[in-house]
Design a protein around this motif. Structure first.
Motif, PDB file in Angstrom:
ATOM      1  N   LEU A   4      42.829   0.548  -2.526  1.00 49.03           N
ATOM      2  CA  LEU A   4      43.607  -0.644  -2.612  1.00 49.03           C
ATOM      3  C   LEU A   4      44.695  -0.839  -3.443  1.00 49.03           C
ATOM      4  O   LEU A   4      44.818   0.267  -4.216  1.00 49.03           O
ATOM      5  CB  LEU A   4      42.417  -1.763  -3.033  1.00 49.03           C
ATOM      6  CG  LEU A   4      41.862  -1.631  -4.551  1.00 49.03           C
ATOM      7  CD1 LEU A   4      42.684  -2.083  -5.535  1.00 49.03           C
ATOM      8  CD2 LEU A   4      40.658  -2.259  -4.696  1.00 49.03           C
ATOM      9  N   LEU A  21      38.040  -0.902 -11.622  1.00 51.45           N
ATOM     10  CA  LEU A  21      37.969  -0.769 -10.039  1.00 51.45           C
ATOM     11  C   LEU A  21      37.771   0.647  -9.810  1.00 51.45           C
ATOM     12  O   LEU A  21      36.982   1.008  -8.821  1.00 51.45           O
ATOM     13  CB  LEU A  21      39.361  -1.406  -9.468  1.00 51.45           C
ATOM     14  CG  LEU A  21      39.538  -3.054  -9.654  1.00 51.45           C
ATOM     15  CD1 LEU A  21      41.069  -3.287  -9.014  1.00 51.45           C
ATOM     16  CD2 LEU A  21      38.549  -3.540  -8.651  1.00 51.45           C
ATOM     17  N   TYR A  26      36.607   2.310  -6.123  1.00 50.10           N
ATOM     18  CA  TYR A  26      37.935   2.324  -5.443  1.00 50.10           C
ATOM     19  C   TYR A  26      39.072   3.368  -5.827  1.00 50.10           C
ATOM     20  O   TYR A  26      39.198   3.713  -6.912  1.00 50.10           O
ATOM     21  CB  TYR A  26      38.380   0.871  -5.672  1.00 50.10           C
ATOM     22  CG  TYR A  26      37.533  -0.352  -5.080  1.00 50.10           C
ATOM     23  CD1 TYR A  26      37.369  -0.332  -3.547  1.00 50.10           C
ATOM     24  CD2 TYR A  26      36.828  -0.812  -5.530  1.00 50.10           C
ATOM     25  CE1 TYR A  26      36.710  -1.422  -3.284  1.00 50.10           C
ATOM     26  CE2 TYR A  26      35.870  -1.937  -5.266  1.00 50.10           C
ATOM     27  CZ  TYR A  26      35.806  -2.223  -3.989  1.00 50.10           C
ATOM     28  OH  TYR A  26      35.129  -3.044  -3.498  1.00 50.10           O
ATOM     29  N   ILE A  48      43.031  -3.336   0.925  1.00 50.80           N
ATOM     30  CA  ILE A  48      42.922  -4.377   0.382  1.00 50.80           C
ATOM     31  C   ILE A  48      44.139  -4.432  -0.642  1.00 50.80           C
ATOM     32  O   ILE A  48      44.546  -3.476  -1.262  1.00 50.80           O
ATOM     33  CB  ILE A  48      41.571  -4.726  -0.334  1.00 50.80           C
ATOM     34  CG1 ILE A  48      40.499  -4.724   0.728  1.00 50.80           C
ATOM     35  CG2 ILE A  48      41.446  -5.718  -1.249  1.00 50.80           C
ATOM     36  CD1 ILE A  48      38.846  -4.663  -0.222  1.00 50.80           C
ATOM     37  N   ILE A  50      45.383  -6.637  -4.312  1.00 55.13           N
ATOM     38  CA  ILE A  50      44.930  -7.708  -5.329  1.00 55.13           C
ATOM     39  C   ILE A  50      46.503  -8.070  -5.730  1.00 55.13           C
ATOM     40  O   ILE A  50      47.269  -7.173  -6.617  1.00 55.13           O
ATOM     41  CB  ILE A  50      44.084  -7.062  -6.384  1.00 55.13           C
ATOM     42  CG1 ILE A  50      42.819  -6.462  -5.762  1.00 55.13           C
ATOM     43  CG2 ILE A  50      44.031  -8.056  -7.568  1.00 55.13           C
ATOM     44  CD1 ILE A  50      41.835  -5.903  -6.657  1.00 55.13           C
ATOM     45  N   VAL A  77      43.326 -10.548  -1.940  1.00 56.28           N
ATOM     46  CA  VAL A  77      42.749 -11.454  -2.982  1.00 56.28           C
ATOM     47  C   VAL A  77      43.966 -11.679  -4.100  1.00 56.28           C
ATOM     48  O   VAL A  77      44.521 -10.908  -4.542  1.00 56.28           O
ATOM     49  CB  VAL A  77      41.764 -10.583  -3.854  1.00 56.28           C
ATOM     50  CG1 VAL A  77      41.056 -11.372  -5.054  1.00 56.28           C
ATOM     51  CG2 VAL A  77      40.459 -10.158  -2.838  1.00 56.28           C
ATOM     52  N   THR A 112      33.386  -9.921  -4.869  1.00 61.34           N
ATOM     53  CA  THR A 112      34.600 -10.587  -3.932  1.00 61.34           C
ATOM     54  C   THR A 112      35.172  -9.592  -3.090  1.00 61.34           C
ATOM     55  O   THR A 112      35.196  -9.430  -1.662  1.00 61.34           O
ATOM     56  CB  THR A 112      35.600 -11.344  -4.604  1.00 61.34           C
ATOM     57  OG1 THR A 112      35.079 -12.356  -5.351  1.00 61.34           O
ATOM     58  CG2 THR A 112      36.588 -11.791  -3.743  1.00 61.34           C
ATOM     59  N   LEU A 113      35.634  -8.266  -3.743  1.00 57.14           N
ATOM     60  CA  LEU A 113      36.141  -7.205  -2.989  1.00 57.14           C
ATOM     61  C   LEU A 113      34.851  -6.417  -2.103  1.00 57.14           C
ATOM     62  O   LEU A 113      35.343  -6.175  -0.742  1.00 57.14           O
ATOM     63  CB  LEU A 113      36.583  -5.998  -4.036  1.00 57.14           C
ATOM     64  CG  LEU A 113      37.788  -6.518  -4.779  1.00 57.14           C
ATOM     65  CD1 LEU A 113      37.989  -5.209  -5.703  1.00 57.14           C
ATOM     66  CD2 LEU A 113      38.882  -6.882  -3.989  1.00 57.14           C
TER      67      LEU A 113
END
Length: 232
Positions: A4, A21, A26, A48, A50, A77, A112-113
């Motif tokens: 991400l 994270l 991740y 993903i 953020i 996100v 959420t992730l």
């Protein structure tokens, strides 16, 4: 391991999120502004993003809309200080999959992730190690990770871990931790505590190859989330 990209201009928070994270499994590419995002972002790699909204060289929602216009299957996100209802409506309407205020607990961000990764059909982040007891020995000033050798600690390390490991699974406030260090909370530089936690995480990773089971509760404190034992 899921890749991400994190766009956050505040250096302390960017470092804190990158470590958190990483502990969640991740692989994080962390950047501080829009220019660095465009230089780093690789659609085939990053599944993903953020994204903060208020940035030194532009507006995060412009980036969100641009990513959506490109048509790549990326989960987005928004993680921002703008927590008003209309801001959230605008963010979701502009292309974000999720919109979280920075006051949210980081466990909520992790959940959420995980949900977003499942929706994308992406492989999940690596699972954390099983909940096995970590042992803190006060006298010898050392930490015993499960199945690993001892890690030597400073007295400050011991003090911080003691207050966290005495009550596993409970969020311990920043004020309580600072007071345990014998400091005045009102004059204490909060970045010192963030640095202390980061240093402890690195010690565990470097010495044992394990993620230290400490979660950050944004604007609240920290939580030791594994089985723990404190010995004299």
């Amino acid at each position: 391991m899921l890749n991400l990209i994190l766009l956050e201009d505040e250096a302390v928070l960017r470092h804190e999120l990158t470590e958190f994270l990483g502990d969640c499994g991740y692989r994080v590419s962390a950047v501080a502004d829009l220019a660095a995002f465009h230089a780093c972002y690789t659609p085939a790699l990053h599944r993903i993003a953020i994204i903060d909204l208020g940035l030194p060289d532009g507006e995060g929602m412009v980036l969100v809309r641009a990513l959506r216009a490109q048509g790549h299957p990326i989960g987005i996100v928004v993680f921002t200080a703008r927590g008003a209802t209309q801001d959230k409506v605008n963010g979701l309407g502009g292309g974000a999959d999720y919109y979280l205020p920075k006051s949210a607990d980081l466990d909520e961000l992790a959940a959420t992730l995980g949900a977003l990764a499942r929706r994308l059909g992406a492989p999940p982040a690596d699972a954390p190690p099983p909940a096995t007891a970590w042992v803190l020995e006060l006298g010898p000033r050392r930490l015993l990770p499960p199945g690993c050798g001892a890690i030597a600690l400073s007295q400050q390390d011991v003090t911080v871990l003691h207050v966290l490991m005495a009550e596993p699974e409970r969020i311990v406030s920043r004020q309580q931790i600072v007071q345990s260090l014998g400091e005045d909370f009102l004059s204490y530089d909060q970045r010192r505590l963030d640095t202390q936690i980061s240093r402890l995480r690195r010690k565990a990773e470097q010495a044992a190859g394990l993620a230290l089971p400490i979660n950050t509760a944004r604007n609240a404190g920290y939580r030791f989330y594994a089985d723990a034992e404190v010995r004299p």
